[in-house]
Design a protein around this motif. Structure first.
Motif, PDB file in Angstrom:
ATOM      1  N   HIS A 129       0.815  -1.219   0.000  1.00 20.38           N
ATOM      2  CA  HIS A 129       0.000   0.000   0.000  1.00 20.38           C
ATOM      3  C   HIS A 129       0.854   1.278   0.000  1.00 20.38           C
ATOM      4  O   HIS A 129       0.301   2.381  -0.108  1.00 20.38           O
ATOM      5  CB  HIS A 129      -0.928   0.017   1.212  1.00 20.38           C
ATOM      6  N   LYS A 130       2.168   1.137   0.157  1.00 13.58           N
ATOM      7  CA  LYS A 130       3.033   2.318   0.237  1.00 13.58           C
ATOM      8  C   LYS A 130       3.197   2.946  -1.151  1.00 13.58           C
ATOM      9  O   LYS A 130       3.474   2.260  -2.127  1.00 13.58           O
ATOM     10  CB  LYS A 130       4.411   1.937   0.792  1.00 13.58           C
ATOM     11  N   GLN A 131       3.036   4.263  -1.222  1.00 13.68           N
ATOM     12  CA  GLN A 131       3.222   4.998  -2.469  1.00 13.68           C
ATOM     13  C   GLN A 131       4.678   5.441  -2.602  1.00 13.68           C
ATOM     14  O   GLN A 131       5.339   5.759  -1.611  1.00 13.68           O
ATOM     15  CB  GLN A 131       2.318   6.233  -2.511  1.00 13.68           C
ATOM     16  N   GLU A 132       5.159   5.458  -3.825  1.00 17.17           N
ATOM     17  CA  GLU A 132       6.529   5.900  -4.082  1.00 17.17           C
ATOM     18  C   GLU A 132       6.603   7.420  -4.050  1.00 17.17           C
ATOM     19  O   GLU A 132       5.744   8.106  -4.613  1.00 17.17           O
ATOM     20  CB  GLU A 132       6.995   5.376  -5.440  1.00 17.17           C
ATOM     21  N   LEU A 133       7.619   7.913  -3.391  1.00 19.13           N
ATOM     22  CA  LEU A 133       7.797   9.371  -3.313  1.00 19.13           C
ATOM     23  C   LEU A 133       8.376   9.905  -4.618  1.00 19.13           C
ATOM     24  O   LEU A 133       9.180   9.238  -5.267  1.00 19.13           O
ATOM     25  CB  LEU A 133       8.732   9.722  -2.163  1.00 19.13           C
ATOM     26  N   PRO A 134       7.976  11.111  -5.024  1.00 19.43           N
ATOM     27  CA  PRO A 134       8.523  11.692  -6.265  1.00 19.43           C
ATOM     28  C   PRO A 134      10.009  12.000  -6.106  1.00 19.43           C
ATOM     29  O   PRO A 134      10.467  12.364  -5.012  1.00 19.43           O
ATOM     30  CB  PRO A 134       7.700  12.972  -6.444  1.00 19.43           C
ATOM     31  N   LYS A 135      10.757  11.823  -7.201  1.00 15.88           N
ATOM     32  CA  LYS A 135      12.202  12.076  -7.154  1.00 15.88           C
ATOM     33  C   LYS A 135      12.514  13.549  -6.949  1.00 15.88           C
ATOM     34  O   LYS A 135      13.422  13.910  -6.204  1.00 15.88           O
ATOM     35  CB  LYS A 135      12.844  11.586  -8.454  1.00 15.88           C
ATOM     36  N   LEU A 136      11.748  14.400  -7.597  1.00 17.18           N
ATOM     37  CA  LEU A 136      12.005  15.844  -7.502  1.00 17.18           C
ATOM     38  C   LEU A 136      10.666  16.574  -7.404  1.00 17.18           C
ATOM     39  O   LEU A 136      10.140  17.068  -8.409  1.00 17.18           O
ATOM     40  CB  LEU A 136      12.801  16.320  -8.715  1.00 17.18           C
TER      41      LEU A 136
END
Length: 407
Positions: A129-136
């Motif tokens: 369920h964890k969303q990936e954080l944006p790189k920038l």
């Protein structure tokens, strides 16, 4: 003197008055172990409080248990305050509990473990369920107290690491009874915006009671349901809250959250330079491979001597043409020979061939049907005799019935 007769109801009321007017029994602090616990649909709690030797029926009404920060369970050792009275319909005395607290481990700690276990069973902590954080990220949302040290730390670190990024602060109360509603409201407002790439929610350090808003189920579910990735940054490195478990990423402190959410500008520049150099090297190698491939192709005979290649192909066509003509001629010769054989067979069976051997064909004048029996003619009839080189007309003088060919 005659003894006064009283009813069961009167006796029950009398005992109840005695119990409720007793100073000791009207304000008790009792230690015991819970068993037979039942949380009724009405909201009231019914259980037995016992020790090694005896037990007492107990009830805690909804108005009192709403203030509990944990859910009582069988086997839990507790301290109960309340009073003893009598339940008249059954004539049974029982403990009316007004407050409960764990005997030993604190109520908040028990409440924390109970909620953690329940949400974990529901799957709210699972990695899937964890969303990936944006790189920038272009814009970062921050939910915290606008006057606390946490917001200053976050702003300072982000400005130092990447001054060009935009930050939107959603102010909220982070401690006390009003904390959870304001935190949930701030989270919903940031989720409603389309320009927020990631959210940091947190506060500085404090006691378990100070951080308790981040252990509430309402806030935990709001973080879990957030469409925008959430970083939880509550307290110090040793502090863990329910928000940390449901968030997409836990940061040990607000400053660490700022470090995690955005890359250092200088580090990013070095990373981009490495990518640029790798791309250049890759393109050079690719061009070199293509150049070698073109050189290899230009050395092939088909490109160096195309006329010779064409002549070879023409010779091959001539050979195939000759083979085809030979096959066709062989087939024609075979069919011609077969035709002549069949024609010979037909000629040998021809009636004309028989006539040339001295035989004739007899028929009546004016008819084409041949005569096969003497019974088909009468004396005096005119007949035609067909020979190989002409016809003879004759007349029947007589008929001889003597059979020449035996049947």
């Amino acid at each position: 003197m005659q003894q006064k007769v009283i009813t069961v109801t009167e006796l029950t009321k009398y005992i109840k008055d005695k119990l409720e007017n007793d100073e000791l029994l009207s304000n008790l602090l009792i230690a015991g172990e819970i068993s037979n616990f039942h949380h009724h649909g009405s909201g009231h709690m019914y259980f037995t409080l016992k020790d090694k030797k005896t037990q007492i029926n107990s009830v805690m009404f909804k108005s009192a248990n709403q203030r509990l920060q944990f859910e009582p369970e069988d086997g839990m050792k507790i301290l109960a305050t309340g009073y003893v009275s009598l339940y008249e319909p059954r004539g049974q005395y029982q403990l009316y509990v007004q407050s409960l607290q764990p005997d030993g481990i604190g109520a908040l700690h028990i409440a924390f473990e109970q909620l953690k276990e329940r949400l974990q069973k529901e799957g709210l902590f699972e990695e899937e369920h964890k969303q990936e954080l944006p790189k920038l990220p272009q814009k970062i949302g921050v939910i915290t107290s606008p006057t606390g040290a946490a917001v200053r730390d976050i702003l300072s670190v982000i400005k130092r690491r990447f001054s060009g990024v935009s930050i939107l602060i959603a102010p909220a109360t982070v401690q006390g009874e009003r904390a959870v509603p304001t935190l949930v409201d701030a989270l919903e407002r940031l989720n409603a915006r389309e320009d927020i790439d990631v959210i940091i929610i947190g506060r500085g350090g404090g006691s378990l009671e100070d951080l308790w808003a981040f252990n509430e189920e309402e806030l935990a579910r709001a973080i879990f349901n957030s469409n925008t990735p959430v970083i939880s940054a509550v307290g110090h490195e040793t502090d863990y809250t329910i928000s940390d478990f449901v968030a997409d990423l836990r940061a040990p402190t607000p400053s660490a959250a700022a470090e995690l959410v955005i890359s250092n500008q200088e580090e990013l520049a070095r990373y981009l330079n490495r990518l640029n150099n790798n791309l250049k090297q890759s393109m050079k190698q690719k061009l070199k491979n293509l150049r070698n491939k073109v050189n290899n192709l230009t050395q092939r005979r088909v490109l160096l001597e195309p006329k010779r290649q064409l002549q070879d192909s023409q010779q091959r066509v001539d050979e195939l043409e000759a083979r085809l003509i030979n096959k066709i001629q062989s087939r024609l010769d075979y069919l011609q020979e077969k035709f002549q054989t069949q024609a010979g067979k037909l000629d040998s069976m021809s009636p004309l061939k028989v006539l040339r051997r001295g035989y004739s064909y007899c028929q009546k004048v004016g008819q084409d049907q041949g005569i096969t029996s003497v019974n088909e003619v009468d004396p005096g009839e005119e007949l035609e005799m067909v020979l190989s080189d002409g016809k003879i007309k004759s007349r029947v003088l007589s008929i001889d019935n003597e059979q020449v060919v035996k049947k």
